[in-house]
Write a protein that holds these residues in place. Structure first.
Motif, mmCIF file in Angstrom:
data_model
loop_
_atom_site.group_PDB
_atom_site.id
_atom_site.type_symbol
_atom_site.label_atom_id
_atom_site.label_comp_id
_atom_site.label_asym_id
_atom_site.label_seq_id
_atom_site.Cartn_x
_atom_site.Cartn_y
_atom_site.Cartn_z
ATOM 1 N N ASP A 1 -6.766 -9.131 -11.657
ATOM 2 C CA ASP A 1 -6.192 -8.956 -10.323
ATOM 3 C C ASP A 1 -5.662 -7.530 -10.164
ATOM 4 N N ALA A 2 -5.910 -6.960 -8.980
ATOM 5 C CA ALA A 2 -5.368 -5.642 -8.686
ATOM 6 C C ALA A 2 -3.852 -5.730 -8.624
ATOM 7 N N MET A 3 -3.177 -4.717 -9.193
ATOM 8 C CA MET A 3 -1.735 -4.832 -9.278
ATOM 9 C C MET A 3 -1.044 -3.491 -9.502
ATOM 10 N N VAL A 4 0.283 -3.547 -9.412
ATOM 11 C CA VAL A 4 1.153 -2.415 -9.703
ATOM 12 C C VAL A 4 1.957 -2.781 -10.950
ATOM 13 N N ILE A 5 1.897 -1.906 -11.946
ATOM 14 C CA ILE A 5 2.520 -2.182 -13.242
ATOM 15 C C ILE A 5 3.601 -1.141 -13.503
ATOM 16 N N GLN A 6 4.747 -1.606 -13.960
ATOM 17 C CA GLN A 6 5.826 -0.687 -14.297
ATOM 18 C C GLN A 6 6.252 -0.905 -15.744
ATOM 19 N N ASN A 7 6.481 0.202 -16.420
ATOM 20 C CA ASN A 7 6.967 0.158 -17.796
ATOM 21 C C ASN A 7 8.068 1.187 -18.012
ATOM 22 N N PRO A 8 9.053 0.846 -18.829
ATOM 23 C CA PRO A 8 9.318 -0.495 -19.329
ATOM 24 C C PRO A 8 9.956 -1.355 -18.239
ATOM 25 N N ARG A 9 10.122 -2.631 -18.480
ATOM 26 C CA ARG A 9 10.812 -3.485 -17.511
ATOM 27 C C ARG A 9 12.319 -3.278 -17.593
ATOM 28 N N TYR A 10 12.807 -2.970 -18.772
ATOM 29 C CA TYR A 10 14.229 -2.699 -18.973
ATOM 30 C C TYR A 10 14.355 -1.418 -19.790
ATOM 31 N N GLN A 11 15.256 -0.544 -19.347
ATOM 32 C CA GLN A 11 15.471 0.729 -20.032
ATOM 33 C C GLN A 11 16.971 0.971 -20.155
ATOM 34 N N VAL A 12 17.400 1.229 -21.381
ATOM 35 C CA VAL A 12 18.795 1.577 -21.616
ATOM 36 C C VAL A 12 18.832 3.025 -22.089
ATOM 37 N N THR A 13 19.680 3.818 -21.478
ATOM 38 C CA THR A 13 19.812 5.203 -21.888
ATOM 39 C C THR A 13 21.291 5.568 -21.931
ATOM 40 N N GLN A 14 21.552 6.714 -22.535
ATOM 41 C CA GLN A 14 22.930 7.183 -22.615
ATOM 42 C C GLN A 14 23.190 8.188 -21.504
ATOM 43 N N PHE A 15 24.430 8.289 -21.138
ATOM 44 C CA PHE A 15 24.855 9.254 -20.129
ATOM 45 C C PHE A 15 24.307 10.635 -20.487
ATOM 46 N N GLY A 16 23.570 11.227 -19.549
ATOM 47 C CA GLY A 16 23.052 12.575 -19.758
ATOM 48 C C GLY A 16 21.755 12.675 -20.533
ATOM 49 N N CYS A 23 4.709 4.144 -13.796
ATOM 50 C CA CYS A 23 4.089 3.211 -12.859
ATOM 51 C C CYS A 23 2.588 3.461 -12.869
ATOM 52 N N SER A 24 1.826 2.384 -12.905
ATOM 53 C CA SER A 24 0.381 2.516 -12.783
ATOM 54 C C SER A 24 -0.125 1.472 -11.801
ATOM 55 N N GLN A 25 -1.282 1.761 -11.195
ATOM 56 C CA GLN A 25 -1.827 0.843 -10.195
ATOM 57 C C GLN A 25 -3.341 0.747 -10.335
ATOM 58 N N THR A 26 -3.824 -0.461 -10.056
ATOM 59 C CA THR A 26 -5.277 -0.700 -10.079
ATOM 60 C C THR A 26 -5.809 -0.957 -8.671
ATOM 61 N N LEU A 27 -4.984 -0.670 -7.668
ATOM 62 C CA LEU A 27 -5.362 -0.923 -6.274
ATOM 63 C C LEU A 27 -6.139 0.242 -5.675
ATOM 64 N N ASN A 28 -6.161 1.378 -6.385
ATOM 65 C CA ASN A 28 -6.815 2.593 -5.901
ATOM 66 C C ASN A 28 -6.220 3.068 -4.575
#
Lengths: 113, 111
Positions: A1-16, A23-28
């Motif tokens: 199925d054509a779709m929009v994909i985002q990675n990662p789903r969860y991201q933890v980072t430190q201040f600064g 983001c990637s897409q197969t919908l062209n």
């Protein structure tokens, strides 16, 4: 199925500490968008690409940058995340035409410690 | 200035209790009005596009209608799985590709 994909789903980072969301897409689709959404608020448009043409919103902080190396991929770079940047980041795409519905990915939840 | 206002902010219904969500808009020439469903922690899911006043679209228990000033999302005999936030967005004729979102209606259906 054509779709929009985002990675990662969860991201933890430190201040600064710089972080990159992808983001990637197969919908062209020609147009790709990045939104920021905080709890119980509407999605807020940060910027969008019309093909390779970059369109920045006037109130998007300089801390936020984006790259679109090809039609399928788009990246959101946060150069120095602050606590206020903790949010859901949504990528969307749309085709060219008179009526262009936007199709969203599942989002990346960013936590800043 | 183009603007979208949704009401109510939150709505709690009993299963089977039909109701309507409202989306009022002010835009300099409407190109399209969109309804999305958003579940917690997920991206918005596209539901409908409405282009002109008088138009109606249906999908399962949902029906969207459009006038020159507002749109309604009617929910008939809702089920608990219809619980979500429903977002309305408009595209102005002057905008090549941007849409403006309302802040949504948080719908909760009790079994």
């Amino acid at each position: 199925d054509a779709m929009v994909i985002q990675n990662p789903r969860y991201q933890v980072t430190q201040f600064g500490k710089p972080v990159t969301l992808s983001c990637s897409q197969t919908l062209n689709h020609n147009v790709m968008y990045w939104y920021q959404q905080k709890s119980s608020q509407a999605p807020k448009l940060l910027f969008h690409y019309y093909d390779k043409d970059f369109n920045n919103e006037a109130d998007t902080p300089d801390n936020f940058q984006s790259r679109r190396p090809n039609t399928s991929f788009c990246f959101l770079d946060i150069r120095s995340p602050g606590l206020g940047d903790a949010a859901m980041y949504l990528c969307a795409t749309s085709g060219i035409g008179s009526y262009n519905e936007q199709f969203f990915g599942p989002g990346t939840r960013l936590t800043v410690l | 200035e183009d603007q979208v206002t949704q009401s109510p902010e939150a709505l709690r219904l009993q299963e089977g209790e039909s109701s309507s969500l409202n989306c009022s808009y002010t835009v300099s020439g409407l190109r399209g009005l969109f309804w999305y469903r958003q579940d917690p922690g997920k991206g918005p899911e596209f539901l409908f596009t409405l282009y002109s006043a008088g138009e109606e679209k249906e999908k399962e228990r949902l029906k969207a209608t459009l006038t020159k000033k507002e749109s309604f999302l009617h929910i008939t005999a809702p089920k608990p799985e219809d619980s979500a936030t429903y977002l309305c967005a408009v595209q102005a004729a002057s905008s090549a590709s941007k849409i403006i979102f309302g802040s949504g209606t948080r719908l909760s259906i009790r079994p």
